[in-house]
Structures are given as structure tokens and as C-alpha cells.
Design a protein around this motif. Structure first.
Motif: not given
Length: 333
Positions: A255-259, A264-271, A281-288
Motif C-alpha cells: 500500500i502506497e497511501g491511505y485515504v 477530524n485531525a485528532f482521530m486520524l492522527n491517532f489511527l 503515506q496518509f492523505h489529509y484534506y479537511m482543514s479548508e
């Protein structure tokens, strides 16, 4: 028959609400506190007369306008994922067919799911193609959760935003859709729910109350038990990732990446840390844009495609209200 993602787009309402604007309403909070807690700076809110179907139509029109290889006359099935339909009946997908000018030979249906909805939609679209029922499926998501929120619900108002997305799934494209791992546990329904408005409780219950911190609780607005949702997520998602790898015959190293659903940021970082995945490898796009429910995953895919960040095997995971969860692997060229 194989199924592929051929095109992607998304749309947001015009009005954005920044953390600075929320702090004006809730001065006990700070801009930094909101940003650090949920990882969101701006979320978009649908207009009074703007619906989830309108946002889905807007996303689809953008897709048709930007993709020369996609012709609306070739669409032979519309799938619309929403928990904010225009009406109890008719089906919003039928209204969307007419608004988009897609041929009347097209099949169309709604399905009611939240944060797992996009993954489930991909599975339905792949099934339609594999069964020879359709060749070009238009998968739409649209959500206006902000209409479910009490004006004084500062916690949920920092998190949720409205959006629509459009994806064409076809017999050819740039990302092959792999196998799916899906799950459901209705025992968690009470932890993320709007109780009134449908036929179990058609009329308003009028049970609004406030806790010692002035947080509202009401059956007539969205209720989320944040701690229970968090516990569910950290319990089910690692197992979901493991089973998704297994059903696709892959090891983690492939696996090259995870979507993931952008809760929320806290939950995703914990996971991410629990799964021992590198940050790049972990893709984010929620801040905006905020947590846009069923639109979060396609929004991440759109933005990361623009950045040329999606290569090889990308593992998708949606999870939340229901409880419901789903995972799959997309193989990019």
C-alpha cells in the motif's frame, strides 16, 4: 468485468465559516483551540434554499465541463448517497437525472449512508458494471449536515461542513477498483442520530436541554456521542484495514497511501499512529472544507490527484454513523 474511476469532481457552497467567525459566537473558545482540536480552519454551509442534491448537481456539472471524455448522454446509472434528501419522495436521484439532462434510459436511486457512503457507492457501482447492468455510473454524494445542527452546538459546528461530489465509474479509467470489505453494527445507532423528522418520530420532540458547559442536546437536532464514536473508530478501523488487505491479497507493504474518511485531525492522527503508517503515506484534506461526511474521501482524492500524490495501491476506509464501515483498494496507473 473490471471497474475503474474515470473522473472526479466536487463542489462546495458559497458561504464559508472560519474559526475566527465561530469564536465571535463562542468567545470561550479560541481560534487555536479549534484548529488544534479538530484540524479545521474553514467549513462551508449550504444556503437556506440549497440542498444536498443541488451540491451534487453542481459537482456533476463541473465534472462534465472539465472532462472532455465524459458525455452526460453516456451515463446509464445515477447513484446518490445522502442523509439530507430533498423530499421523503420522490427519490432525489430522479430529480438529479432531470436537472442534469441525463437520458431517461438511465437508472437512478438514492442510498442513505453517512461517512462510509462513498466506499459503499463504489461497491454498488462496481456491481452494476460487473453485472452488465451499466457501463458508465455517475456516483454522487451530497450532504448538508449543517442543517441538522443546533445553532448553539459549538462542538459539531466546528467539525461539519456541506459539500457534493461526483465520480464516474466505468469500464476504463485511471484507478482500478479492487475488492471490498464492508460491515454494519446497528447497536451504535443512538450515538450519532437525528431522532425526529421521519416516521419513528415524525413530529418535533421538543426536548432541548443544555449541560453545565452550555452544550445543547436535542432529539430534533444532530446528536453525536463523541467518546463512543471515537471508541468505535479506533476499535473497528484497524480490523477493517487488515481485512481489506486480506480480501485484496495484499500485504501492508504493497500500500502506497491511505485515504480515510476525514472525521477530524485528532482521530486520524491517532489511527495513523496505531496503524504505524508514515505521515507521508496518509492523505489529509479537511482543514479548508471540514468533515463533509460522504464527500470527504472523494474530496481528498480530487485534491491529491491535482498534487500528483496518488500512485499504486491506495487503501480507502470510510466509517461512522450507523454504525457502518467499508474499505477497498484503488490501484492507480
Amino acid at each position: 468485468m473490471k471497474a475503474y474511476i474515470k473522473a472526479l469532481s466536487y463542489a462546495l457552497p458559497e458561504r464559508g465559516i472560519t474559526n475566527e467567525q465561530l469564536v465571535e459566537e463562542f468567545p470561550e473558545w479560541s481560534v487555536d483551540k479549534i484548529a488544534n482540536k479538530v484540524g479545521i480552519n474553514t467549513r462551508y454551509v449550504a444556503g437556506e434554499n440549497e440542498t444536498a442534491a443541488d451540491l451534487a448537481v453542481k459537482a456533476a456539472e463541473r465534472l462534465f465541463a472539465s472532462e472532455a471524455t465524459i458525455n452526460r448522454n453516456d451515463i446509464d446509472f445515477i447513484l446518490f448517497c445522502t442523509q439530507s434528501p430533498d423530499y421523503f419522495l420522490p427519490t432525489s436521484a430522479c430529480l438529479i437525472q432531470d436537472k442534469l439532462g441525463v437520458p431517461t434510459s438511465c437508472g437512478a436511486l438514492d442510498f442513505n449512508l453517512g461517512c462510509s457512503g462513498y466506499v459503499y457507492g463504489l461497491s454498488l457501482a462496481k456491481g452494476l458494471i460487473a453485472g452488465g447492468i451499466a457501463k458508465n455510473v455517475l456516483l454522487l454524494t451530497g450532504e448538508t449536515y449543517t442543517k441538522h445542527l443546533h445553532p448553539k452546538d459549538k462542538g459539531n459546528r466546528t467539525i461539519f461542513g456541506d459539500a457534493g461530489s461526483a465520480t464516474v465509474i466505468a469500464t476504463e479509467g485511471f484507478a482500478e477498483i479492487g475488492n471490498f470489505c464492508l460491515g454494519t453494527d446497528g447497536k451504535g445507532a443512538e450515538n450519532l442520530i437525528v431522532k425526529s423528522g421521519a416516521f419513528r418520530h415524525k413530529n418535533a420532540i421538543n426536548d432541548l436541554s443544555f449541560d453545565e458547559k452550555a452544550n445543547p442536546s436535542s432529539s430534533d437536532y444532530l446528536y453525536m456521542n463523541g467518546s463512543e464514536i471515537f471508541n468505535f473508530t479506533i476499535d473497528i478501523v484497524p480490523a477493517l484495514v487488515k481485512e481489506t488487505l486480506k480480501c485484496n491479497g495484499l500485504e501492508k507493504e504493497a500500500i502506497e497511501g491511505y485515504v480515510f474518511h476525514q472525521a477530524n485531525a485528532f482521530m486520524l492522527n491517532f489511527l495513523r499512529k496505531k496503524l504505524k503508517v508514515e505521515e507521508e503515506q496518509f492523505h489529509y484534506y479537511m482543514s479548508e472544507v471540514g468533515n463533509t461526511v460522504s464527500a470527504t474521501i472523494p474530496i481528498v482524492l480530487c485534491e491529491k490527484l491535482k498534487e500528483n500524490k496518488l500512485h499504486g495501491n491506495q487503501l480507502l476506509a470510510g466509517f461512522g454513523v450507523g454504525y457502518s464501515w467499508g474499505g477497498c483498494v484503488l490501484k492507480f496507473d
